[in-house]
Scaffold this motif. Structure first.
Motif, PDB file in Angstrom:
ATOM      1  N   ASN A 124       0.577  -1.391   0.099  1.00  0.00           N
ATOM      2  CA  ASN A 124      -0.210   0.297   0.060  1.00  0.00           C
ATOM      3  C   ASN A 124       0.788   1.321  -0.247  1.00  0.00           C
ATOM      4  N   LEU A 125       0.291   2.504  -1.159  1.00  0.00           N
ATOM      5  CA  LEU A 125       1.045   3.304  -0.683  1.00  0.00           C
ATOM      6  C   LEU A 125       0.310   4.228  -0.490  1.00  0.00           C
ATOM      7  N   PRO A 126       0.805   5.508   0.436  1.00  0.00           N
ATOM      8  CA  PRO A 126       0.945   6.875   0.693  1.00  0.00           C
ATOM      9  C   PRO A 126      -0.041   7.350  -0.161  1.00  0.00           C
ATOM     10  N   LYS A 127      -1.018   8.763   0.055  1.00  0.00           N
ATOM     11  CA  LYS A 127      -2.047   9.051  -0.519  1.00  0.00           C
ATOM     12  C   LYS A 127      -0.531  10.727  -0.558  1.00  0.00           C
ATOM     13  N   ASP A 128      -1.075  11.282  -2.285  1.00  0.00           N
ATOM     14  CA  ASP A 128      -1.483  12.390  -2.599  1.00  0.00           C
ATOM     15  C   ASP A 128       0.751  11.738  -2.310  1.00  0.00           C
ATOM     16  N   LEU A 129       1.125  11.119  -2.887  1.00  0.00           N
ATOM     17  CA  LEU A 129       2.763  10.676  -3.406  1.00  0.00           C
ATOM     18  C   LEU A 129       3.209  11.765  -4.636  1.00  0.00           C
ATOM     19  N   ASP A 185       1.449   2.216 -14.494  1.00  0.00           N
ATOM     20  CA  ASP A 185       3.002   2.711 -15.305  1.00  0.00           C
ATOM     21  C   ASP A 185       3.773   2.078 -16.279  1.00  0.00           C
ATOM     22  N   GLU A 186       4.799   2.567 -16.747  1.00  0.00           N
ATOM     23  CA  GLU A 186       4.915   1.889 -17.984  1.00  0.00           C
ATOM     24  C   GLU A 186       5.104  -0.129 -18.085  1.00  0.00           C
ATOM     25  N   ASP A 187       5.455   0.333 -16.895  1.00  0.00           N
ATOM     26  CA  ASP A 187       5.428  -1.371 -16.335  1.00  0.00           C
ATOM     27  C   ASP A 187       4.371  -2.295 -15.624  1.00  0.00           C
ATOM     28  N   SER A 225       2.336  14.355 -19.447  1.00  0.00           N
ATOM     29  CA  SER A 225       0.192  15.112 -19.655  1.00  0.00           C
ATOM     30  C   SER A 225      -0.452  12.462 -19.921  1.00  0.00           C
ATOM     31  N   VAL A 226      -0.925  12.631 -19.540  1.00  0.00           N
ATOM     32  CA  VAL A 226      -1.278  10.988 -20.204  1.00  0.00           C
ATOM     33  C   VAL A 226      -1.895  11.583 -21.524  1.00  0.00           C
ATOM     34  N   ASP A 227      -1.095  10.749 -22.039  1.00  0.00           N
ATOM     35  CA  ASP A 227      -2.246  10.584 -23.713  1.00  0.00           C
ATOM     36  C   ASP A 227      -2.265  10.040 -23.980  1.00  0.00           C
ATOM     37  N   THR A 266      -0.159   8.718 -13.045  1.00  0.00           N
ATOM     38  CA  THR A 266       0.210   8.835 -11.197  1.00  0.00           C
ATOM     39  C   THR A 266      -0.275   9.680 -10.389  1.00  0.00           C
ATOM     40  N   SER A 267      -1.510  10.056 -10.408  1.00  0.00           N
ATOM     41  CA  SER A 267      -2.491  11.352  -8.648  1.00  0.00           C
ATOM     42  C   SER A 267      -3.100   9.753  -8.288  1.00  0.00           C
TER      43      SER A 267
END
Length: 585
Positions: free
Chosen positions: A257-262, A320-322, A342-344, A405-406
């Motif tokens: 688990n990751l923290p929020k707003d990383l 992500d890309e992985d 940016s996500v395109d 990412t967000s």
């Protein structure tokens, strides 16, 4: 109660509760709510349905994260009822079969003036006393297995939690019903014995009595076979669901688990330091893993700049890309996206193409896609093969994968299992170095997948237990009956042996009737079990086959169990001294 609405295109857990006035017409309220669709969404072609649900039903509704499946409760209730029936059948069979041992007592009582009603109530009272003793032993047994029951169902029940006036009343009614059901027929049968025949022990069983006993034996065999088939089918479906190819790799993947707003820089630094360790093979930051029904984000979707949303939701699995490489997803068309500021660029699955009725997945490449009311707008650059994003109860959903990412809330780390402990320690150390203010929490992806089938695993465990109890109770009854059957056939066995009958012939004589009853029960149980198990399998979109060998295995297994049960008495009778047999009266 009304289920969660869709706010901002994201499927949320919001719920609306309404306190209705007494006597309100639920159907009338639902008709009024239906009119709101035209009033507030006049241009939407999506079909919306609004239903009221009683608050008390939430606990039993899996759609709203209910803790208990009503169907499972009914299944267990019926199995418990059938086990009681099997036990009563055994008591009736053994009581009537061994009535010869008490015939002299009955004859003397009748000669001394006892009425049929007095004899009937005597035997019914004896059955009641036996039932009370069984109730006491059953309560002791329940107390001893309660900790195991709590473990299986993840509960914390104690004996005092279930004791109330309703429970006591239920037990009282059950005690009376069992006593009456088990004691009535033997009581009536004994009360009808003629005094002279009873004193001389010249009792014979008429065709009606023999038929009743055979029907009762067949009934308990039917119940046992159905339970065995149910156990095999449930286990087969569980193995199918857990061991099937889910379309992604779930083995040895640690979800952290990751923290929020990383911040992206801290996340990239953590990924890089973890990936350097030799025990780490792959790593990806993501919103959710491909499957296990975890963190499902369902949202509206607009395809190829259409003027309206599509008639279905798309489920976002941001990564992500992985992401594709870590979970070993298969690219059917196009390529993986390239991460930019940016996500395109995004990926979709082949079900998305099917929902759009496209002829091939290549038609998706280069087309635009918008989700969550234009929060994300990008071009489709690749199509991945379908994977199971839910359990096998549900169909595969249209999926979108994008590097947003967000939204990242987890790290997916594929590890080498040769030294799992050291690898996990390395991951934890890097976590503490990066996020000393947060607790390190992780679980394995294959455990998440297994959690989706907790209810079925519990069903399987209890079905195994009930099957064992049903077979054990049936074996006790069979053993009692074969003992009585050997006594009835004692003189016949002696004559057969004197005339040259072999041990094999005697064994066939004593076992063939029981084997016939098992085969008849199998013929009855097969369509019954097929109907109920086929209906249970309909709950799964992806299910195992109801193979013919399951029924053969269940019937054959019961035949073997029956042979083992009767073999001791049968072999003992076959090897007995024929002179002693002929002297038996």
């Amino acid at each position: 109660f009304m289920g969660g609405e869709s706010w901002g295109g994201i499927s949320s857990g919001l719920q609306c509760f309404a306190l209705l006035n007494p006597g309100q017409d639920i159907g009338g309220i639902e008709e009024v709510i239906t009119k709101y669709v035209k009033k507030y969404r006049p241009d939407s072609k999506n079909v919306h349905h609004y239903k009221l649900q009683p608050l008390a039903d939430i606990h039993f509704d899996s759609k709203y994260s209910g803790g208990v499946d009503t169907k499972a409760l009914w299944v267990f209730s019926f199995i418990g009822f059938f086990l009681i029936i099997v036990a009563c059948i055994n008591f009736i069979n053994i009581s009537t079969a061994q009535s010869i041992y008490r015939s002299k007592e009955v004859g003397v009582r009748k000669v001394l003036g006892s009425l049929k009603s007095q004899l009937f109530w005597q035997f019914l009272t004896e059955t009641f006393i036996i039932s009370i003793l069984a109730l006491f032993l059953g309560a002791v047994f329940c107390l001893s297995i309660l900790p195991h029951f709590n473990t299986i169902f993840d509960l914390n029940l104690s004996f005092y939690d279930v004791i109330d006036y309703k429970f006591v009343g239920f037990i009282g009614v059950l005690l009376l019903c069992v006593s009456f059901l088990a004691g009535t027929y033997p009581g009536v049968l004994v009360a009808r014995i003629a005094p002279i025949l009873a004193i001389k022990k010249k009792l014979t069983e008429n065709d009606a009595g023999s038929l009743i006993r055979k029907v009762l034996v067949i009934t308990q065999f039917v119940i046992s076979i159905v339970l065995i088939i149910g156990t095999i089918v449930v286990g087969k479906q569980m193995r199918y669901a857990i061991n099937s190819d889910l379309g992604f790799d779930k083995k040895a993947i640690v979800m952290v688990n990751l923290p929020k707003d990383l911040e992206k820089a801290r996340l990239d630094g953590l990924k890089d330091r973890i990936a350097r360790f030799s025990g780490v093979e792959k790593i990806s930051a993501c919103f959710a893993s491909p499957g296990a029904g975890h963190n499902n984000w369902g949202t509206n979707v607009v395809y190829n700049n259409n003027s309206e949303d599509e008639l279905f939701l798309i489920y976002a699995k941001m990564g992500d890309e992985d992401y594709v490489n870590t979970f070993d997803l298969q690219l059917l068309a196009g390529r993986n996206f390239i991460v930019r500021d940016s996500v395109d660029e995004v990926l979709v699955n082949e079900t998305f193409a099917k929902k759009l009725s496209l002829q091939s997945t290549e038609e998706l490449l280069g087309k635009s896609i918008e989700i969550n009311n234009s929060q994300l707008k990008a071009s489709i650059v690749g199509v991945v093969a379908d994977f199971h994003d839910q359990d096998f109860h549900e169909e595969i959903n249209p999926i979108l994968i994008a590097p947003l990412t967000s939204t990242y809330s987890e790290l997916a780390i594929k590890i080498n299992t040769s030294d799992t402990k050291s690898t996990l320690e390395h991951i934890e150390n890097q976590w503490i170095e990066t996020f000393p203010e947060f607790i390190f929490e992780y679980d394995f992806l294959d455990d998440r997948v297994a959690e989706l089938y907790e209810t079925e695993q519990r069903l399987l465990t209890l079905t195994k237990l009930f099957s064992f109890l049903g077979i054990f109770i049936s074996c006790l009854g069979i053993y009692g009956l074969i003992s009585f059957f050997v006594i009835q056939k004692t003189k016949e066995i002696g004559i057969r042996k004197v005339l040259g009958g072999s041990v094999k012939d005697i064994l066939i004589l004593l076992t063939e009737d029981f084997l016939k009853l098992v085969l008849i029960a199998g013929a009855i149980a097969t369509p019954v079990a097929w109907y109920f198990m086929d209906d249970w399998l309909q709950n799964y979109t992806y299910k195992t086959e109801l193979s013919w060998w399951i029924f053969i295995l269940a019937i054959g297994g019961l035949v073997i169990i029956t042979l083992i049960t009767v073999s001791y008495q049968a072999i003992k009778a076959a090897l007995s001294n024929p002179v002693r047999c002929l002297r038996t009266e």
